[in-house]
Design a protein around this motif. Sequence first.
Motif, short mmCIF file in Angstrom:
data_model
loop_
_atom_site.label_atom_id
_atom_site.label_comp_id
_atom_site.label_asym_id
_atom_site.label_seq_id
_atom_site.Cartn_x
_atom_site.Cartn_y
_atom_site.Cartn_z
N TRP A 189 -13.39 -99.20 -82.67
CA TRP A 189 -12.28 -99.52 -82.89
C TRP A 189 -12.96 -100.04 -84.99
CZ3 TRP A 189 -8.79 -102.80 -79.88
CH2 TRP A 189 -8.91 -101.68 -78.57
N HIS A 190 -11.77 -99.20 -85.63
CA HIS A 190 -12.02 -99.70 -87.26
C HIS A 190 -11.06 -99.53 -88.76
CE1 HIS A 190 -13.73 -95.46 -87.56
NE2 HIS A 190 -13.38 -95.54 -88.65
N GLY A 191 -11.04 -99.67 -89.55
CA GLY A 191 -9.84 -100.29 -90.37
C GLY A 191 -10.87 -101.00 -91.50
N PRO A 236 -12.62 -101.47 -108.64
CA PRO A 236 -12.20 -99.74 -107.34
C PRO A 236 -12.75 -100.37 -106.25
CG PRO A 236 -13.24 -99.40 -109.46
CD PRO A 236 -13.25 -100.81 -109.45
N ARG A 237 -12.42 -99.73 -105.31
CA ARG A 237 -13.02 -99.28 -103.93
C ARG A 237 -13.33 -97.57 -103.19
NH1 ARG A 237 -12.20 -99.30 -97.86
NH2 ARG A 237 -12.72 -96.34 -98.58
N ARG A 238 -14.50 -96.93 -104.00
CA ARG A 238 -14.91 -96.09 -103.97
C ARG A 238 -16.34 -95.43 -102.27
NH1 ARG A 238 -15.48 -95.51 -110.45
NH2 ARG A 238 -16.68 -97.07 -109.59
N ILE A 262 -18.92 -89.06 -94.25
CA ILE A 262 -19.51 -87.97 -93.83
C ILE A 262 -19.57 -88.19 -93.05
CG2 ILE A 262 -21.07 -86.28 -94.52
CD1 ILE A 262 -22.30 -88.01 -96.54
N HIS A 263 -18.77 -87.04 -91.51
CA HIS A 263 -19.07 -87.26 -90.73
C HIS A 263 -19.63 -86.20 -89.66
CE1 HIS A 263 -15.38 -89.72 -90.90
NE2 HIS A 263 -14.15 -88.96 -91.87
N TYR A 264 -20.75 -86.45 -89.07
CA TYR A 264 -21.14 -85.39 -88.30
C TYR A 264 -21.23 -85.51 -86.93
CZ TYR A 264 -23.90 -85.92 -92.76
OH TYR A 264 -24.82 -86.17 -94.10
O1 LIG Z 1 -12.94 -95.74 -95.80
C1 LIG Z 1 -12.48 -96.64 -95.25
O2 LIG Z 1 -12.10 -97.81 -95.45
C2 LIG Z 1 -11.89 -96.27 -93.38
C3 LIG Z 1 -12.82 -95.38 -93.30
C4 LIG Z 1 -12.47 -94.74 -92.38
O3 LIG Z 1 -11.61 -94.96 -91.44
C5 LIG Z 1 -13.86 -94.27 -91.64
O4 LIG Z 1 -14.83 -93.08 -92.44
O5 LIG Z 1 -13.76 -93.58 -90.66
#
Ligand SMILES: O=C(O)CCC(=O)C(=O)O
Length: 262
Positions: free
Chosen positions: A204-206, A215-217, A221-223
């Motif tokens: 669980w995240h957000g 800025p927030r850059r 990368i989803h593997y």
């Molecule tokens: O960058 C974010 O704030 C969330 C990224 C995210 O939800 C993810 O990488 O699965």
Amino acid sequence: MLSEEQVAAFKRDGYVNGGAALDDDEVETLRAELARVIEDDGKDDVKQPVLLRNLSKDEDHPVWQIVNIWEASEAFGKLIRHEKIVEEIAQLTGADKLKVWHDQIQYKPAETGGVNMWHQDAPLWPIILPMTEVSAWVALDDVDEGNGCMSMVPGSHQWGNQMGFIRELDFYEAMPDSFEDNAVEVIRRPVRKGEVHYHHALTWHGSHANTSNRPRRAIAIHYMTHETKFVASGEHVMKPFVEVGDGEVMQGDHFPEVFSKA
Ligand SMILES: O=C(O)CCC(=O)C(=O)O
């Protein structure tokens, strides 16, 4: 490579900071490429990412999402194959081979950057199974409480698909102290510029809003592992690019293999 302690922390918590992956020059190159891809949005004669949109749907508080910037930029194409990152993802998944499922920039502009509400990744990806993906989240700025760092709920990757529950949370601060028999703790995860942070696809995240003047850059990368299969009944922005039939191992030029155990 990650230490035994880092791997153990990931297994217990569902996330871990992998430490420095990029030096300042590499970050500068990626920042410049990000700006260029945004500038070149929609141009016919320039390679384009799969998607560029405001994820937050709130015009006044945008979260700019770019999916598969690696297809529009050689520098990002190199990043998805970064040796440290793919080796560490292999450690965390135990996989012999890895493919990129997709990537996504999440860019929260200074002062107005919006919220990314609580979620689990895997339930938002209903065209692939099993839910074993691991993401490498690379910070292109120092990301902290001020400019909208991610928060994680430790251990939540072991609670299954709970998107039905998480979706019902009305606002970002609404996370309760417990869920079923589990204590729920919200842990802020600051990540320094150039560091990589890993999370499991069921954690669980957000991330909260960026109210700072910075800025927030960042790029996630989803593997996916070599056993990941296509589920034709689902929908996802990457579905048009799948080149296999229902139940077959995911393949296609848009899902490059980036790691194979020697
Ligand atoms: O960058 C974010 O704030 C969330 C990224 C995210 O939800 C993810 O990488 O699965």
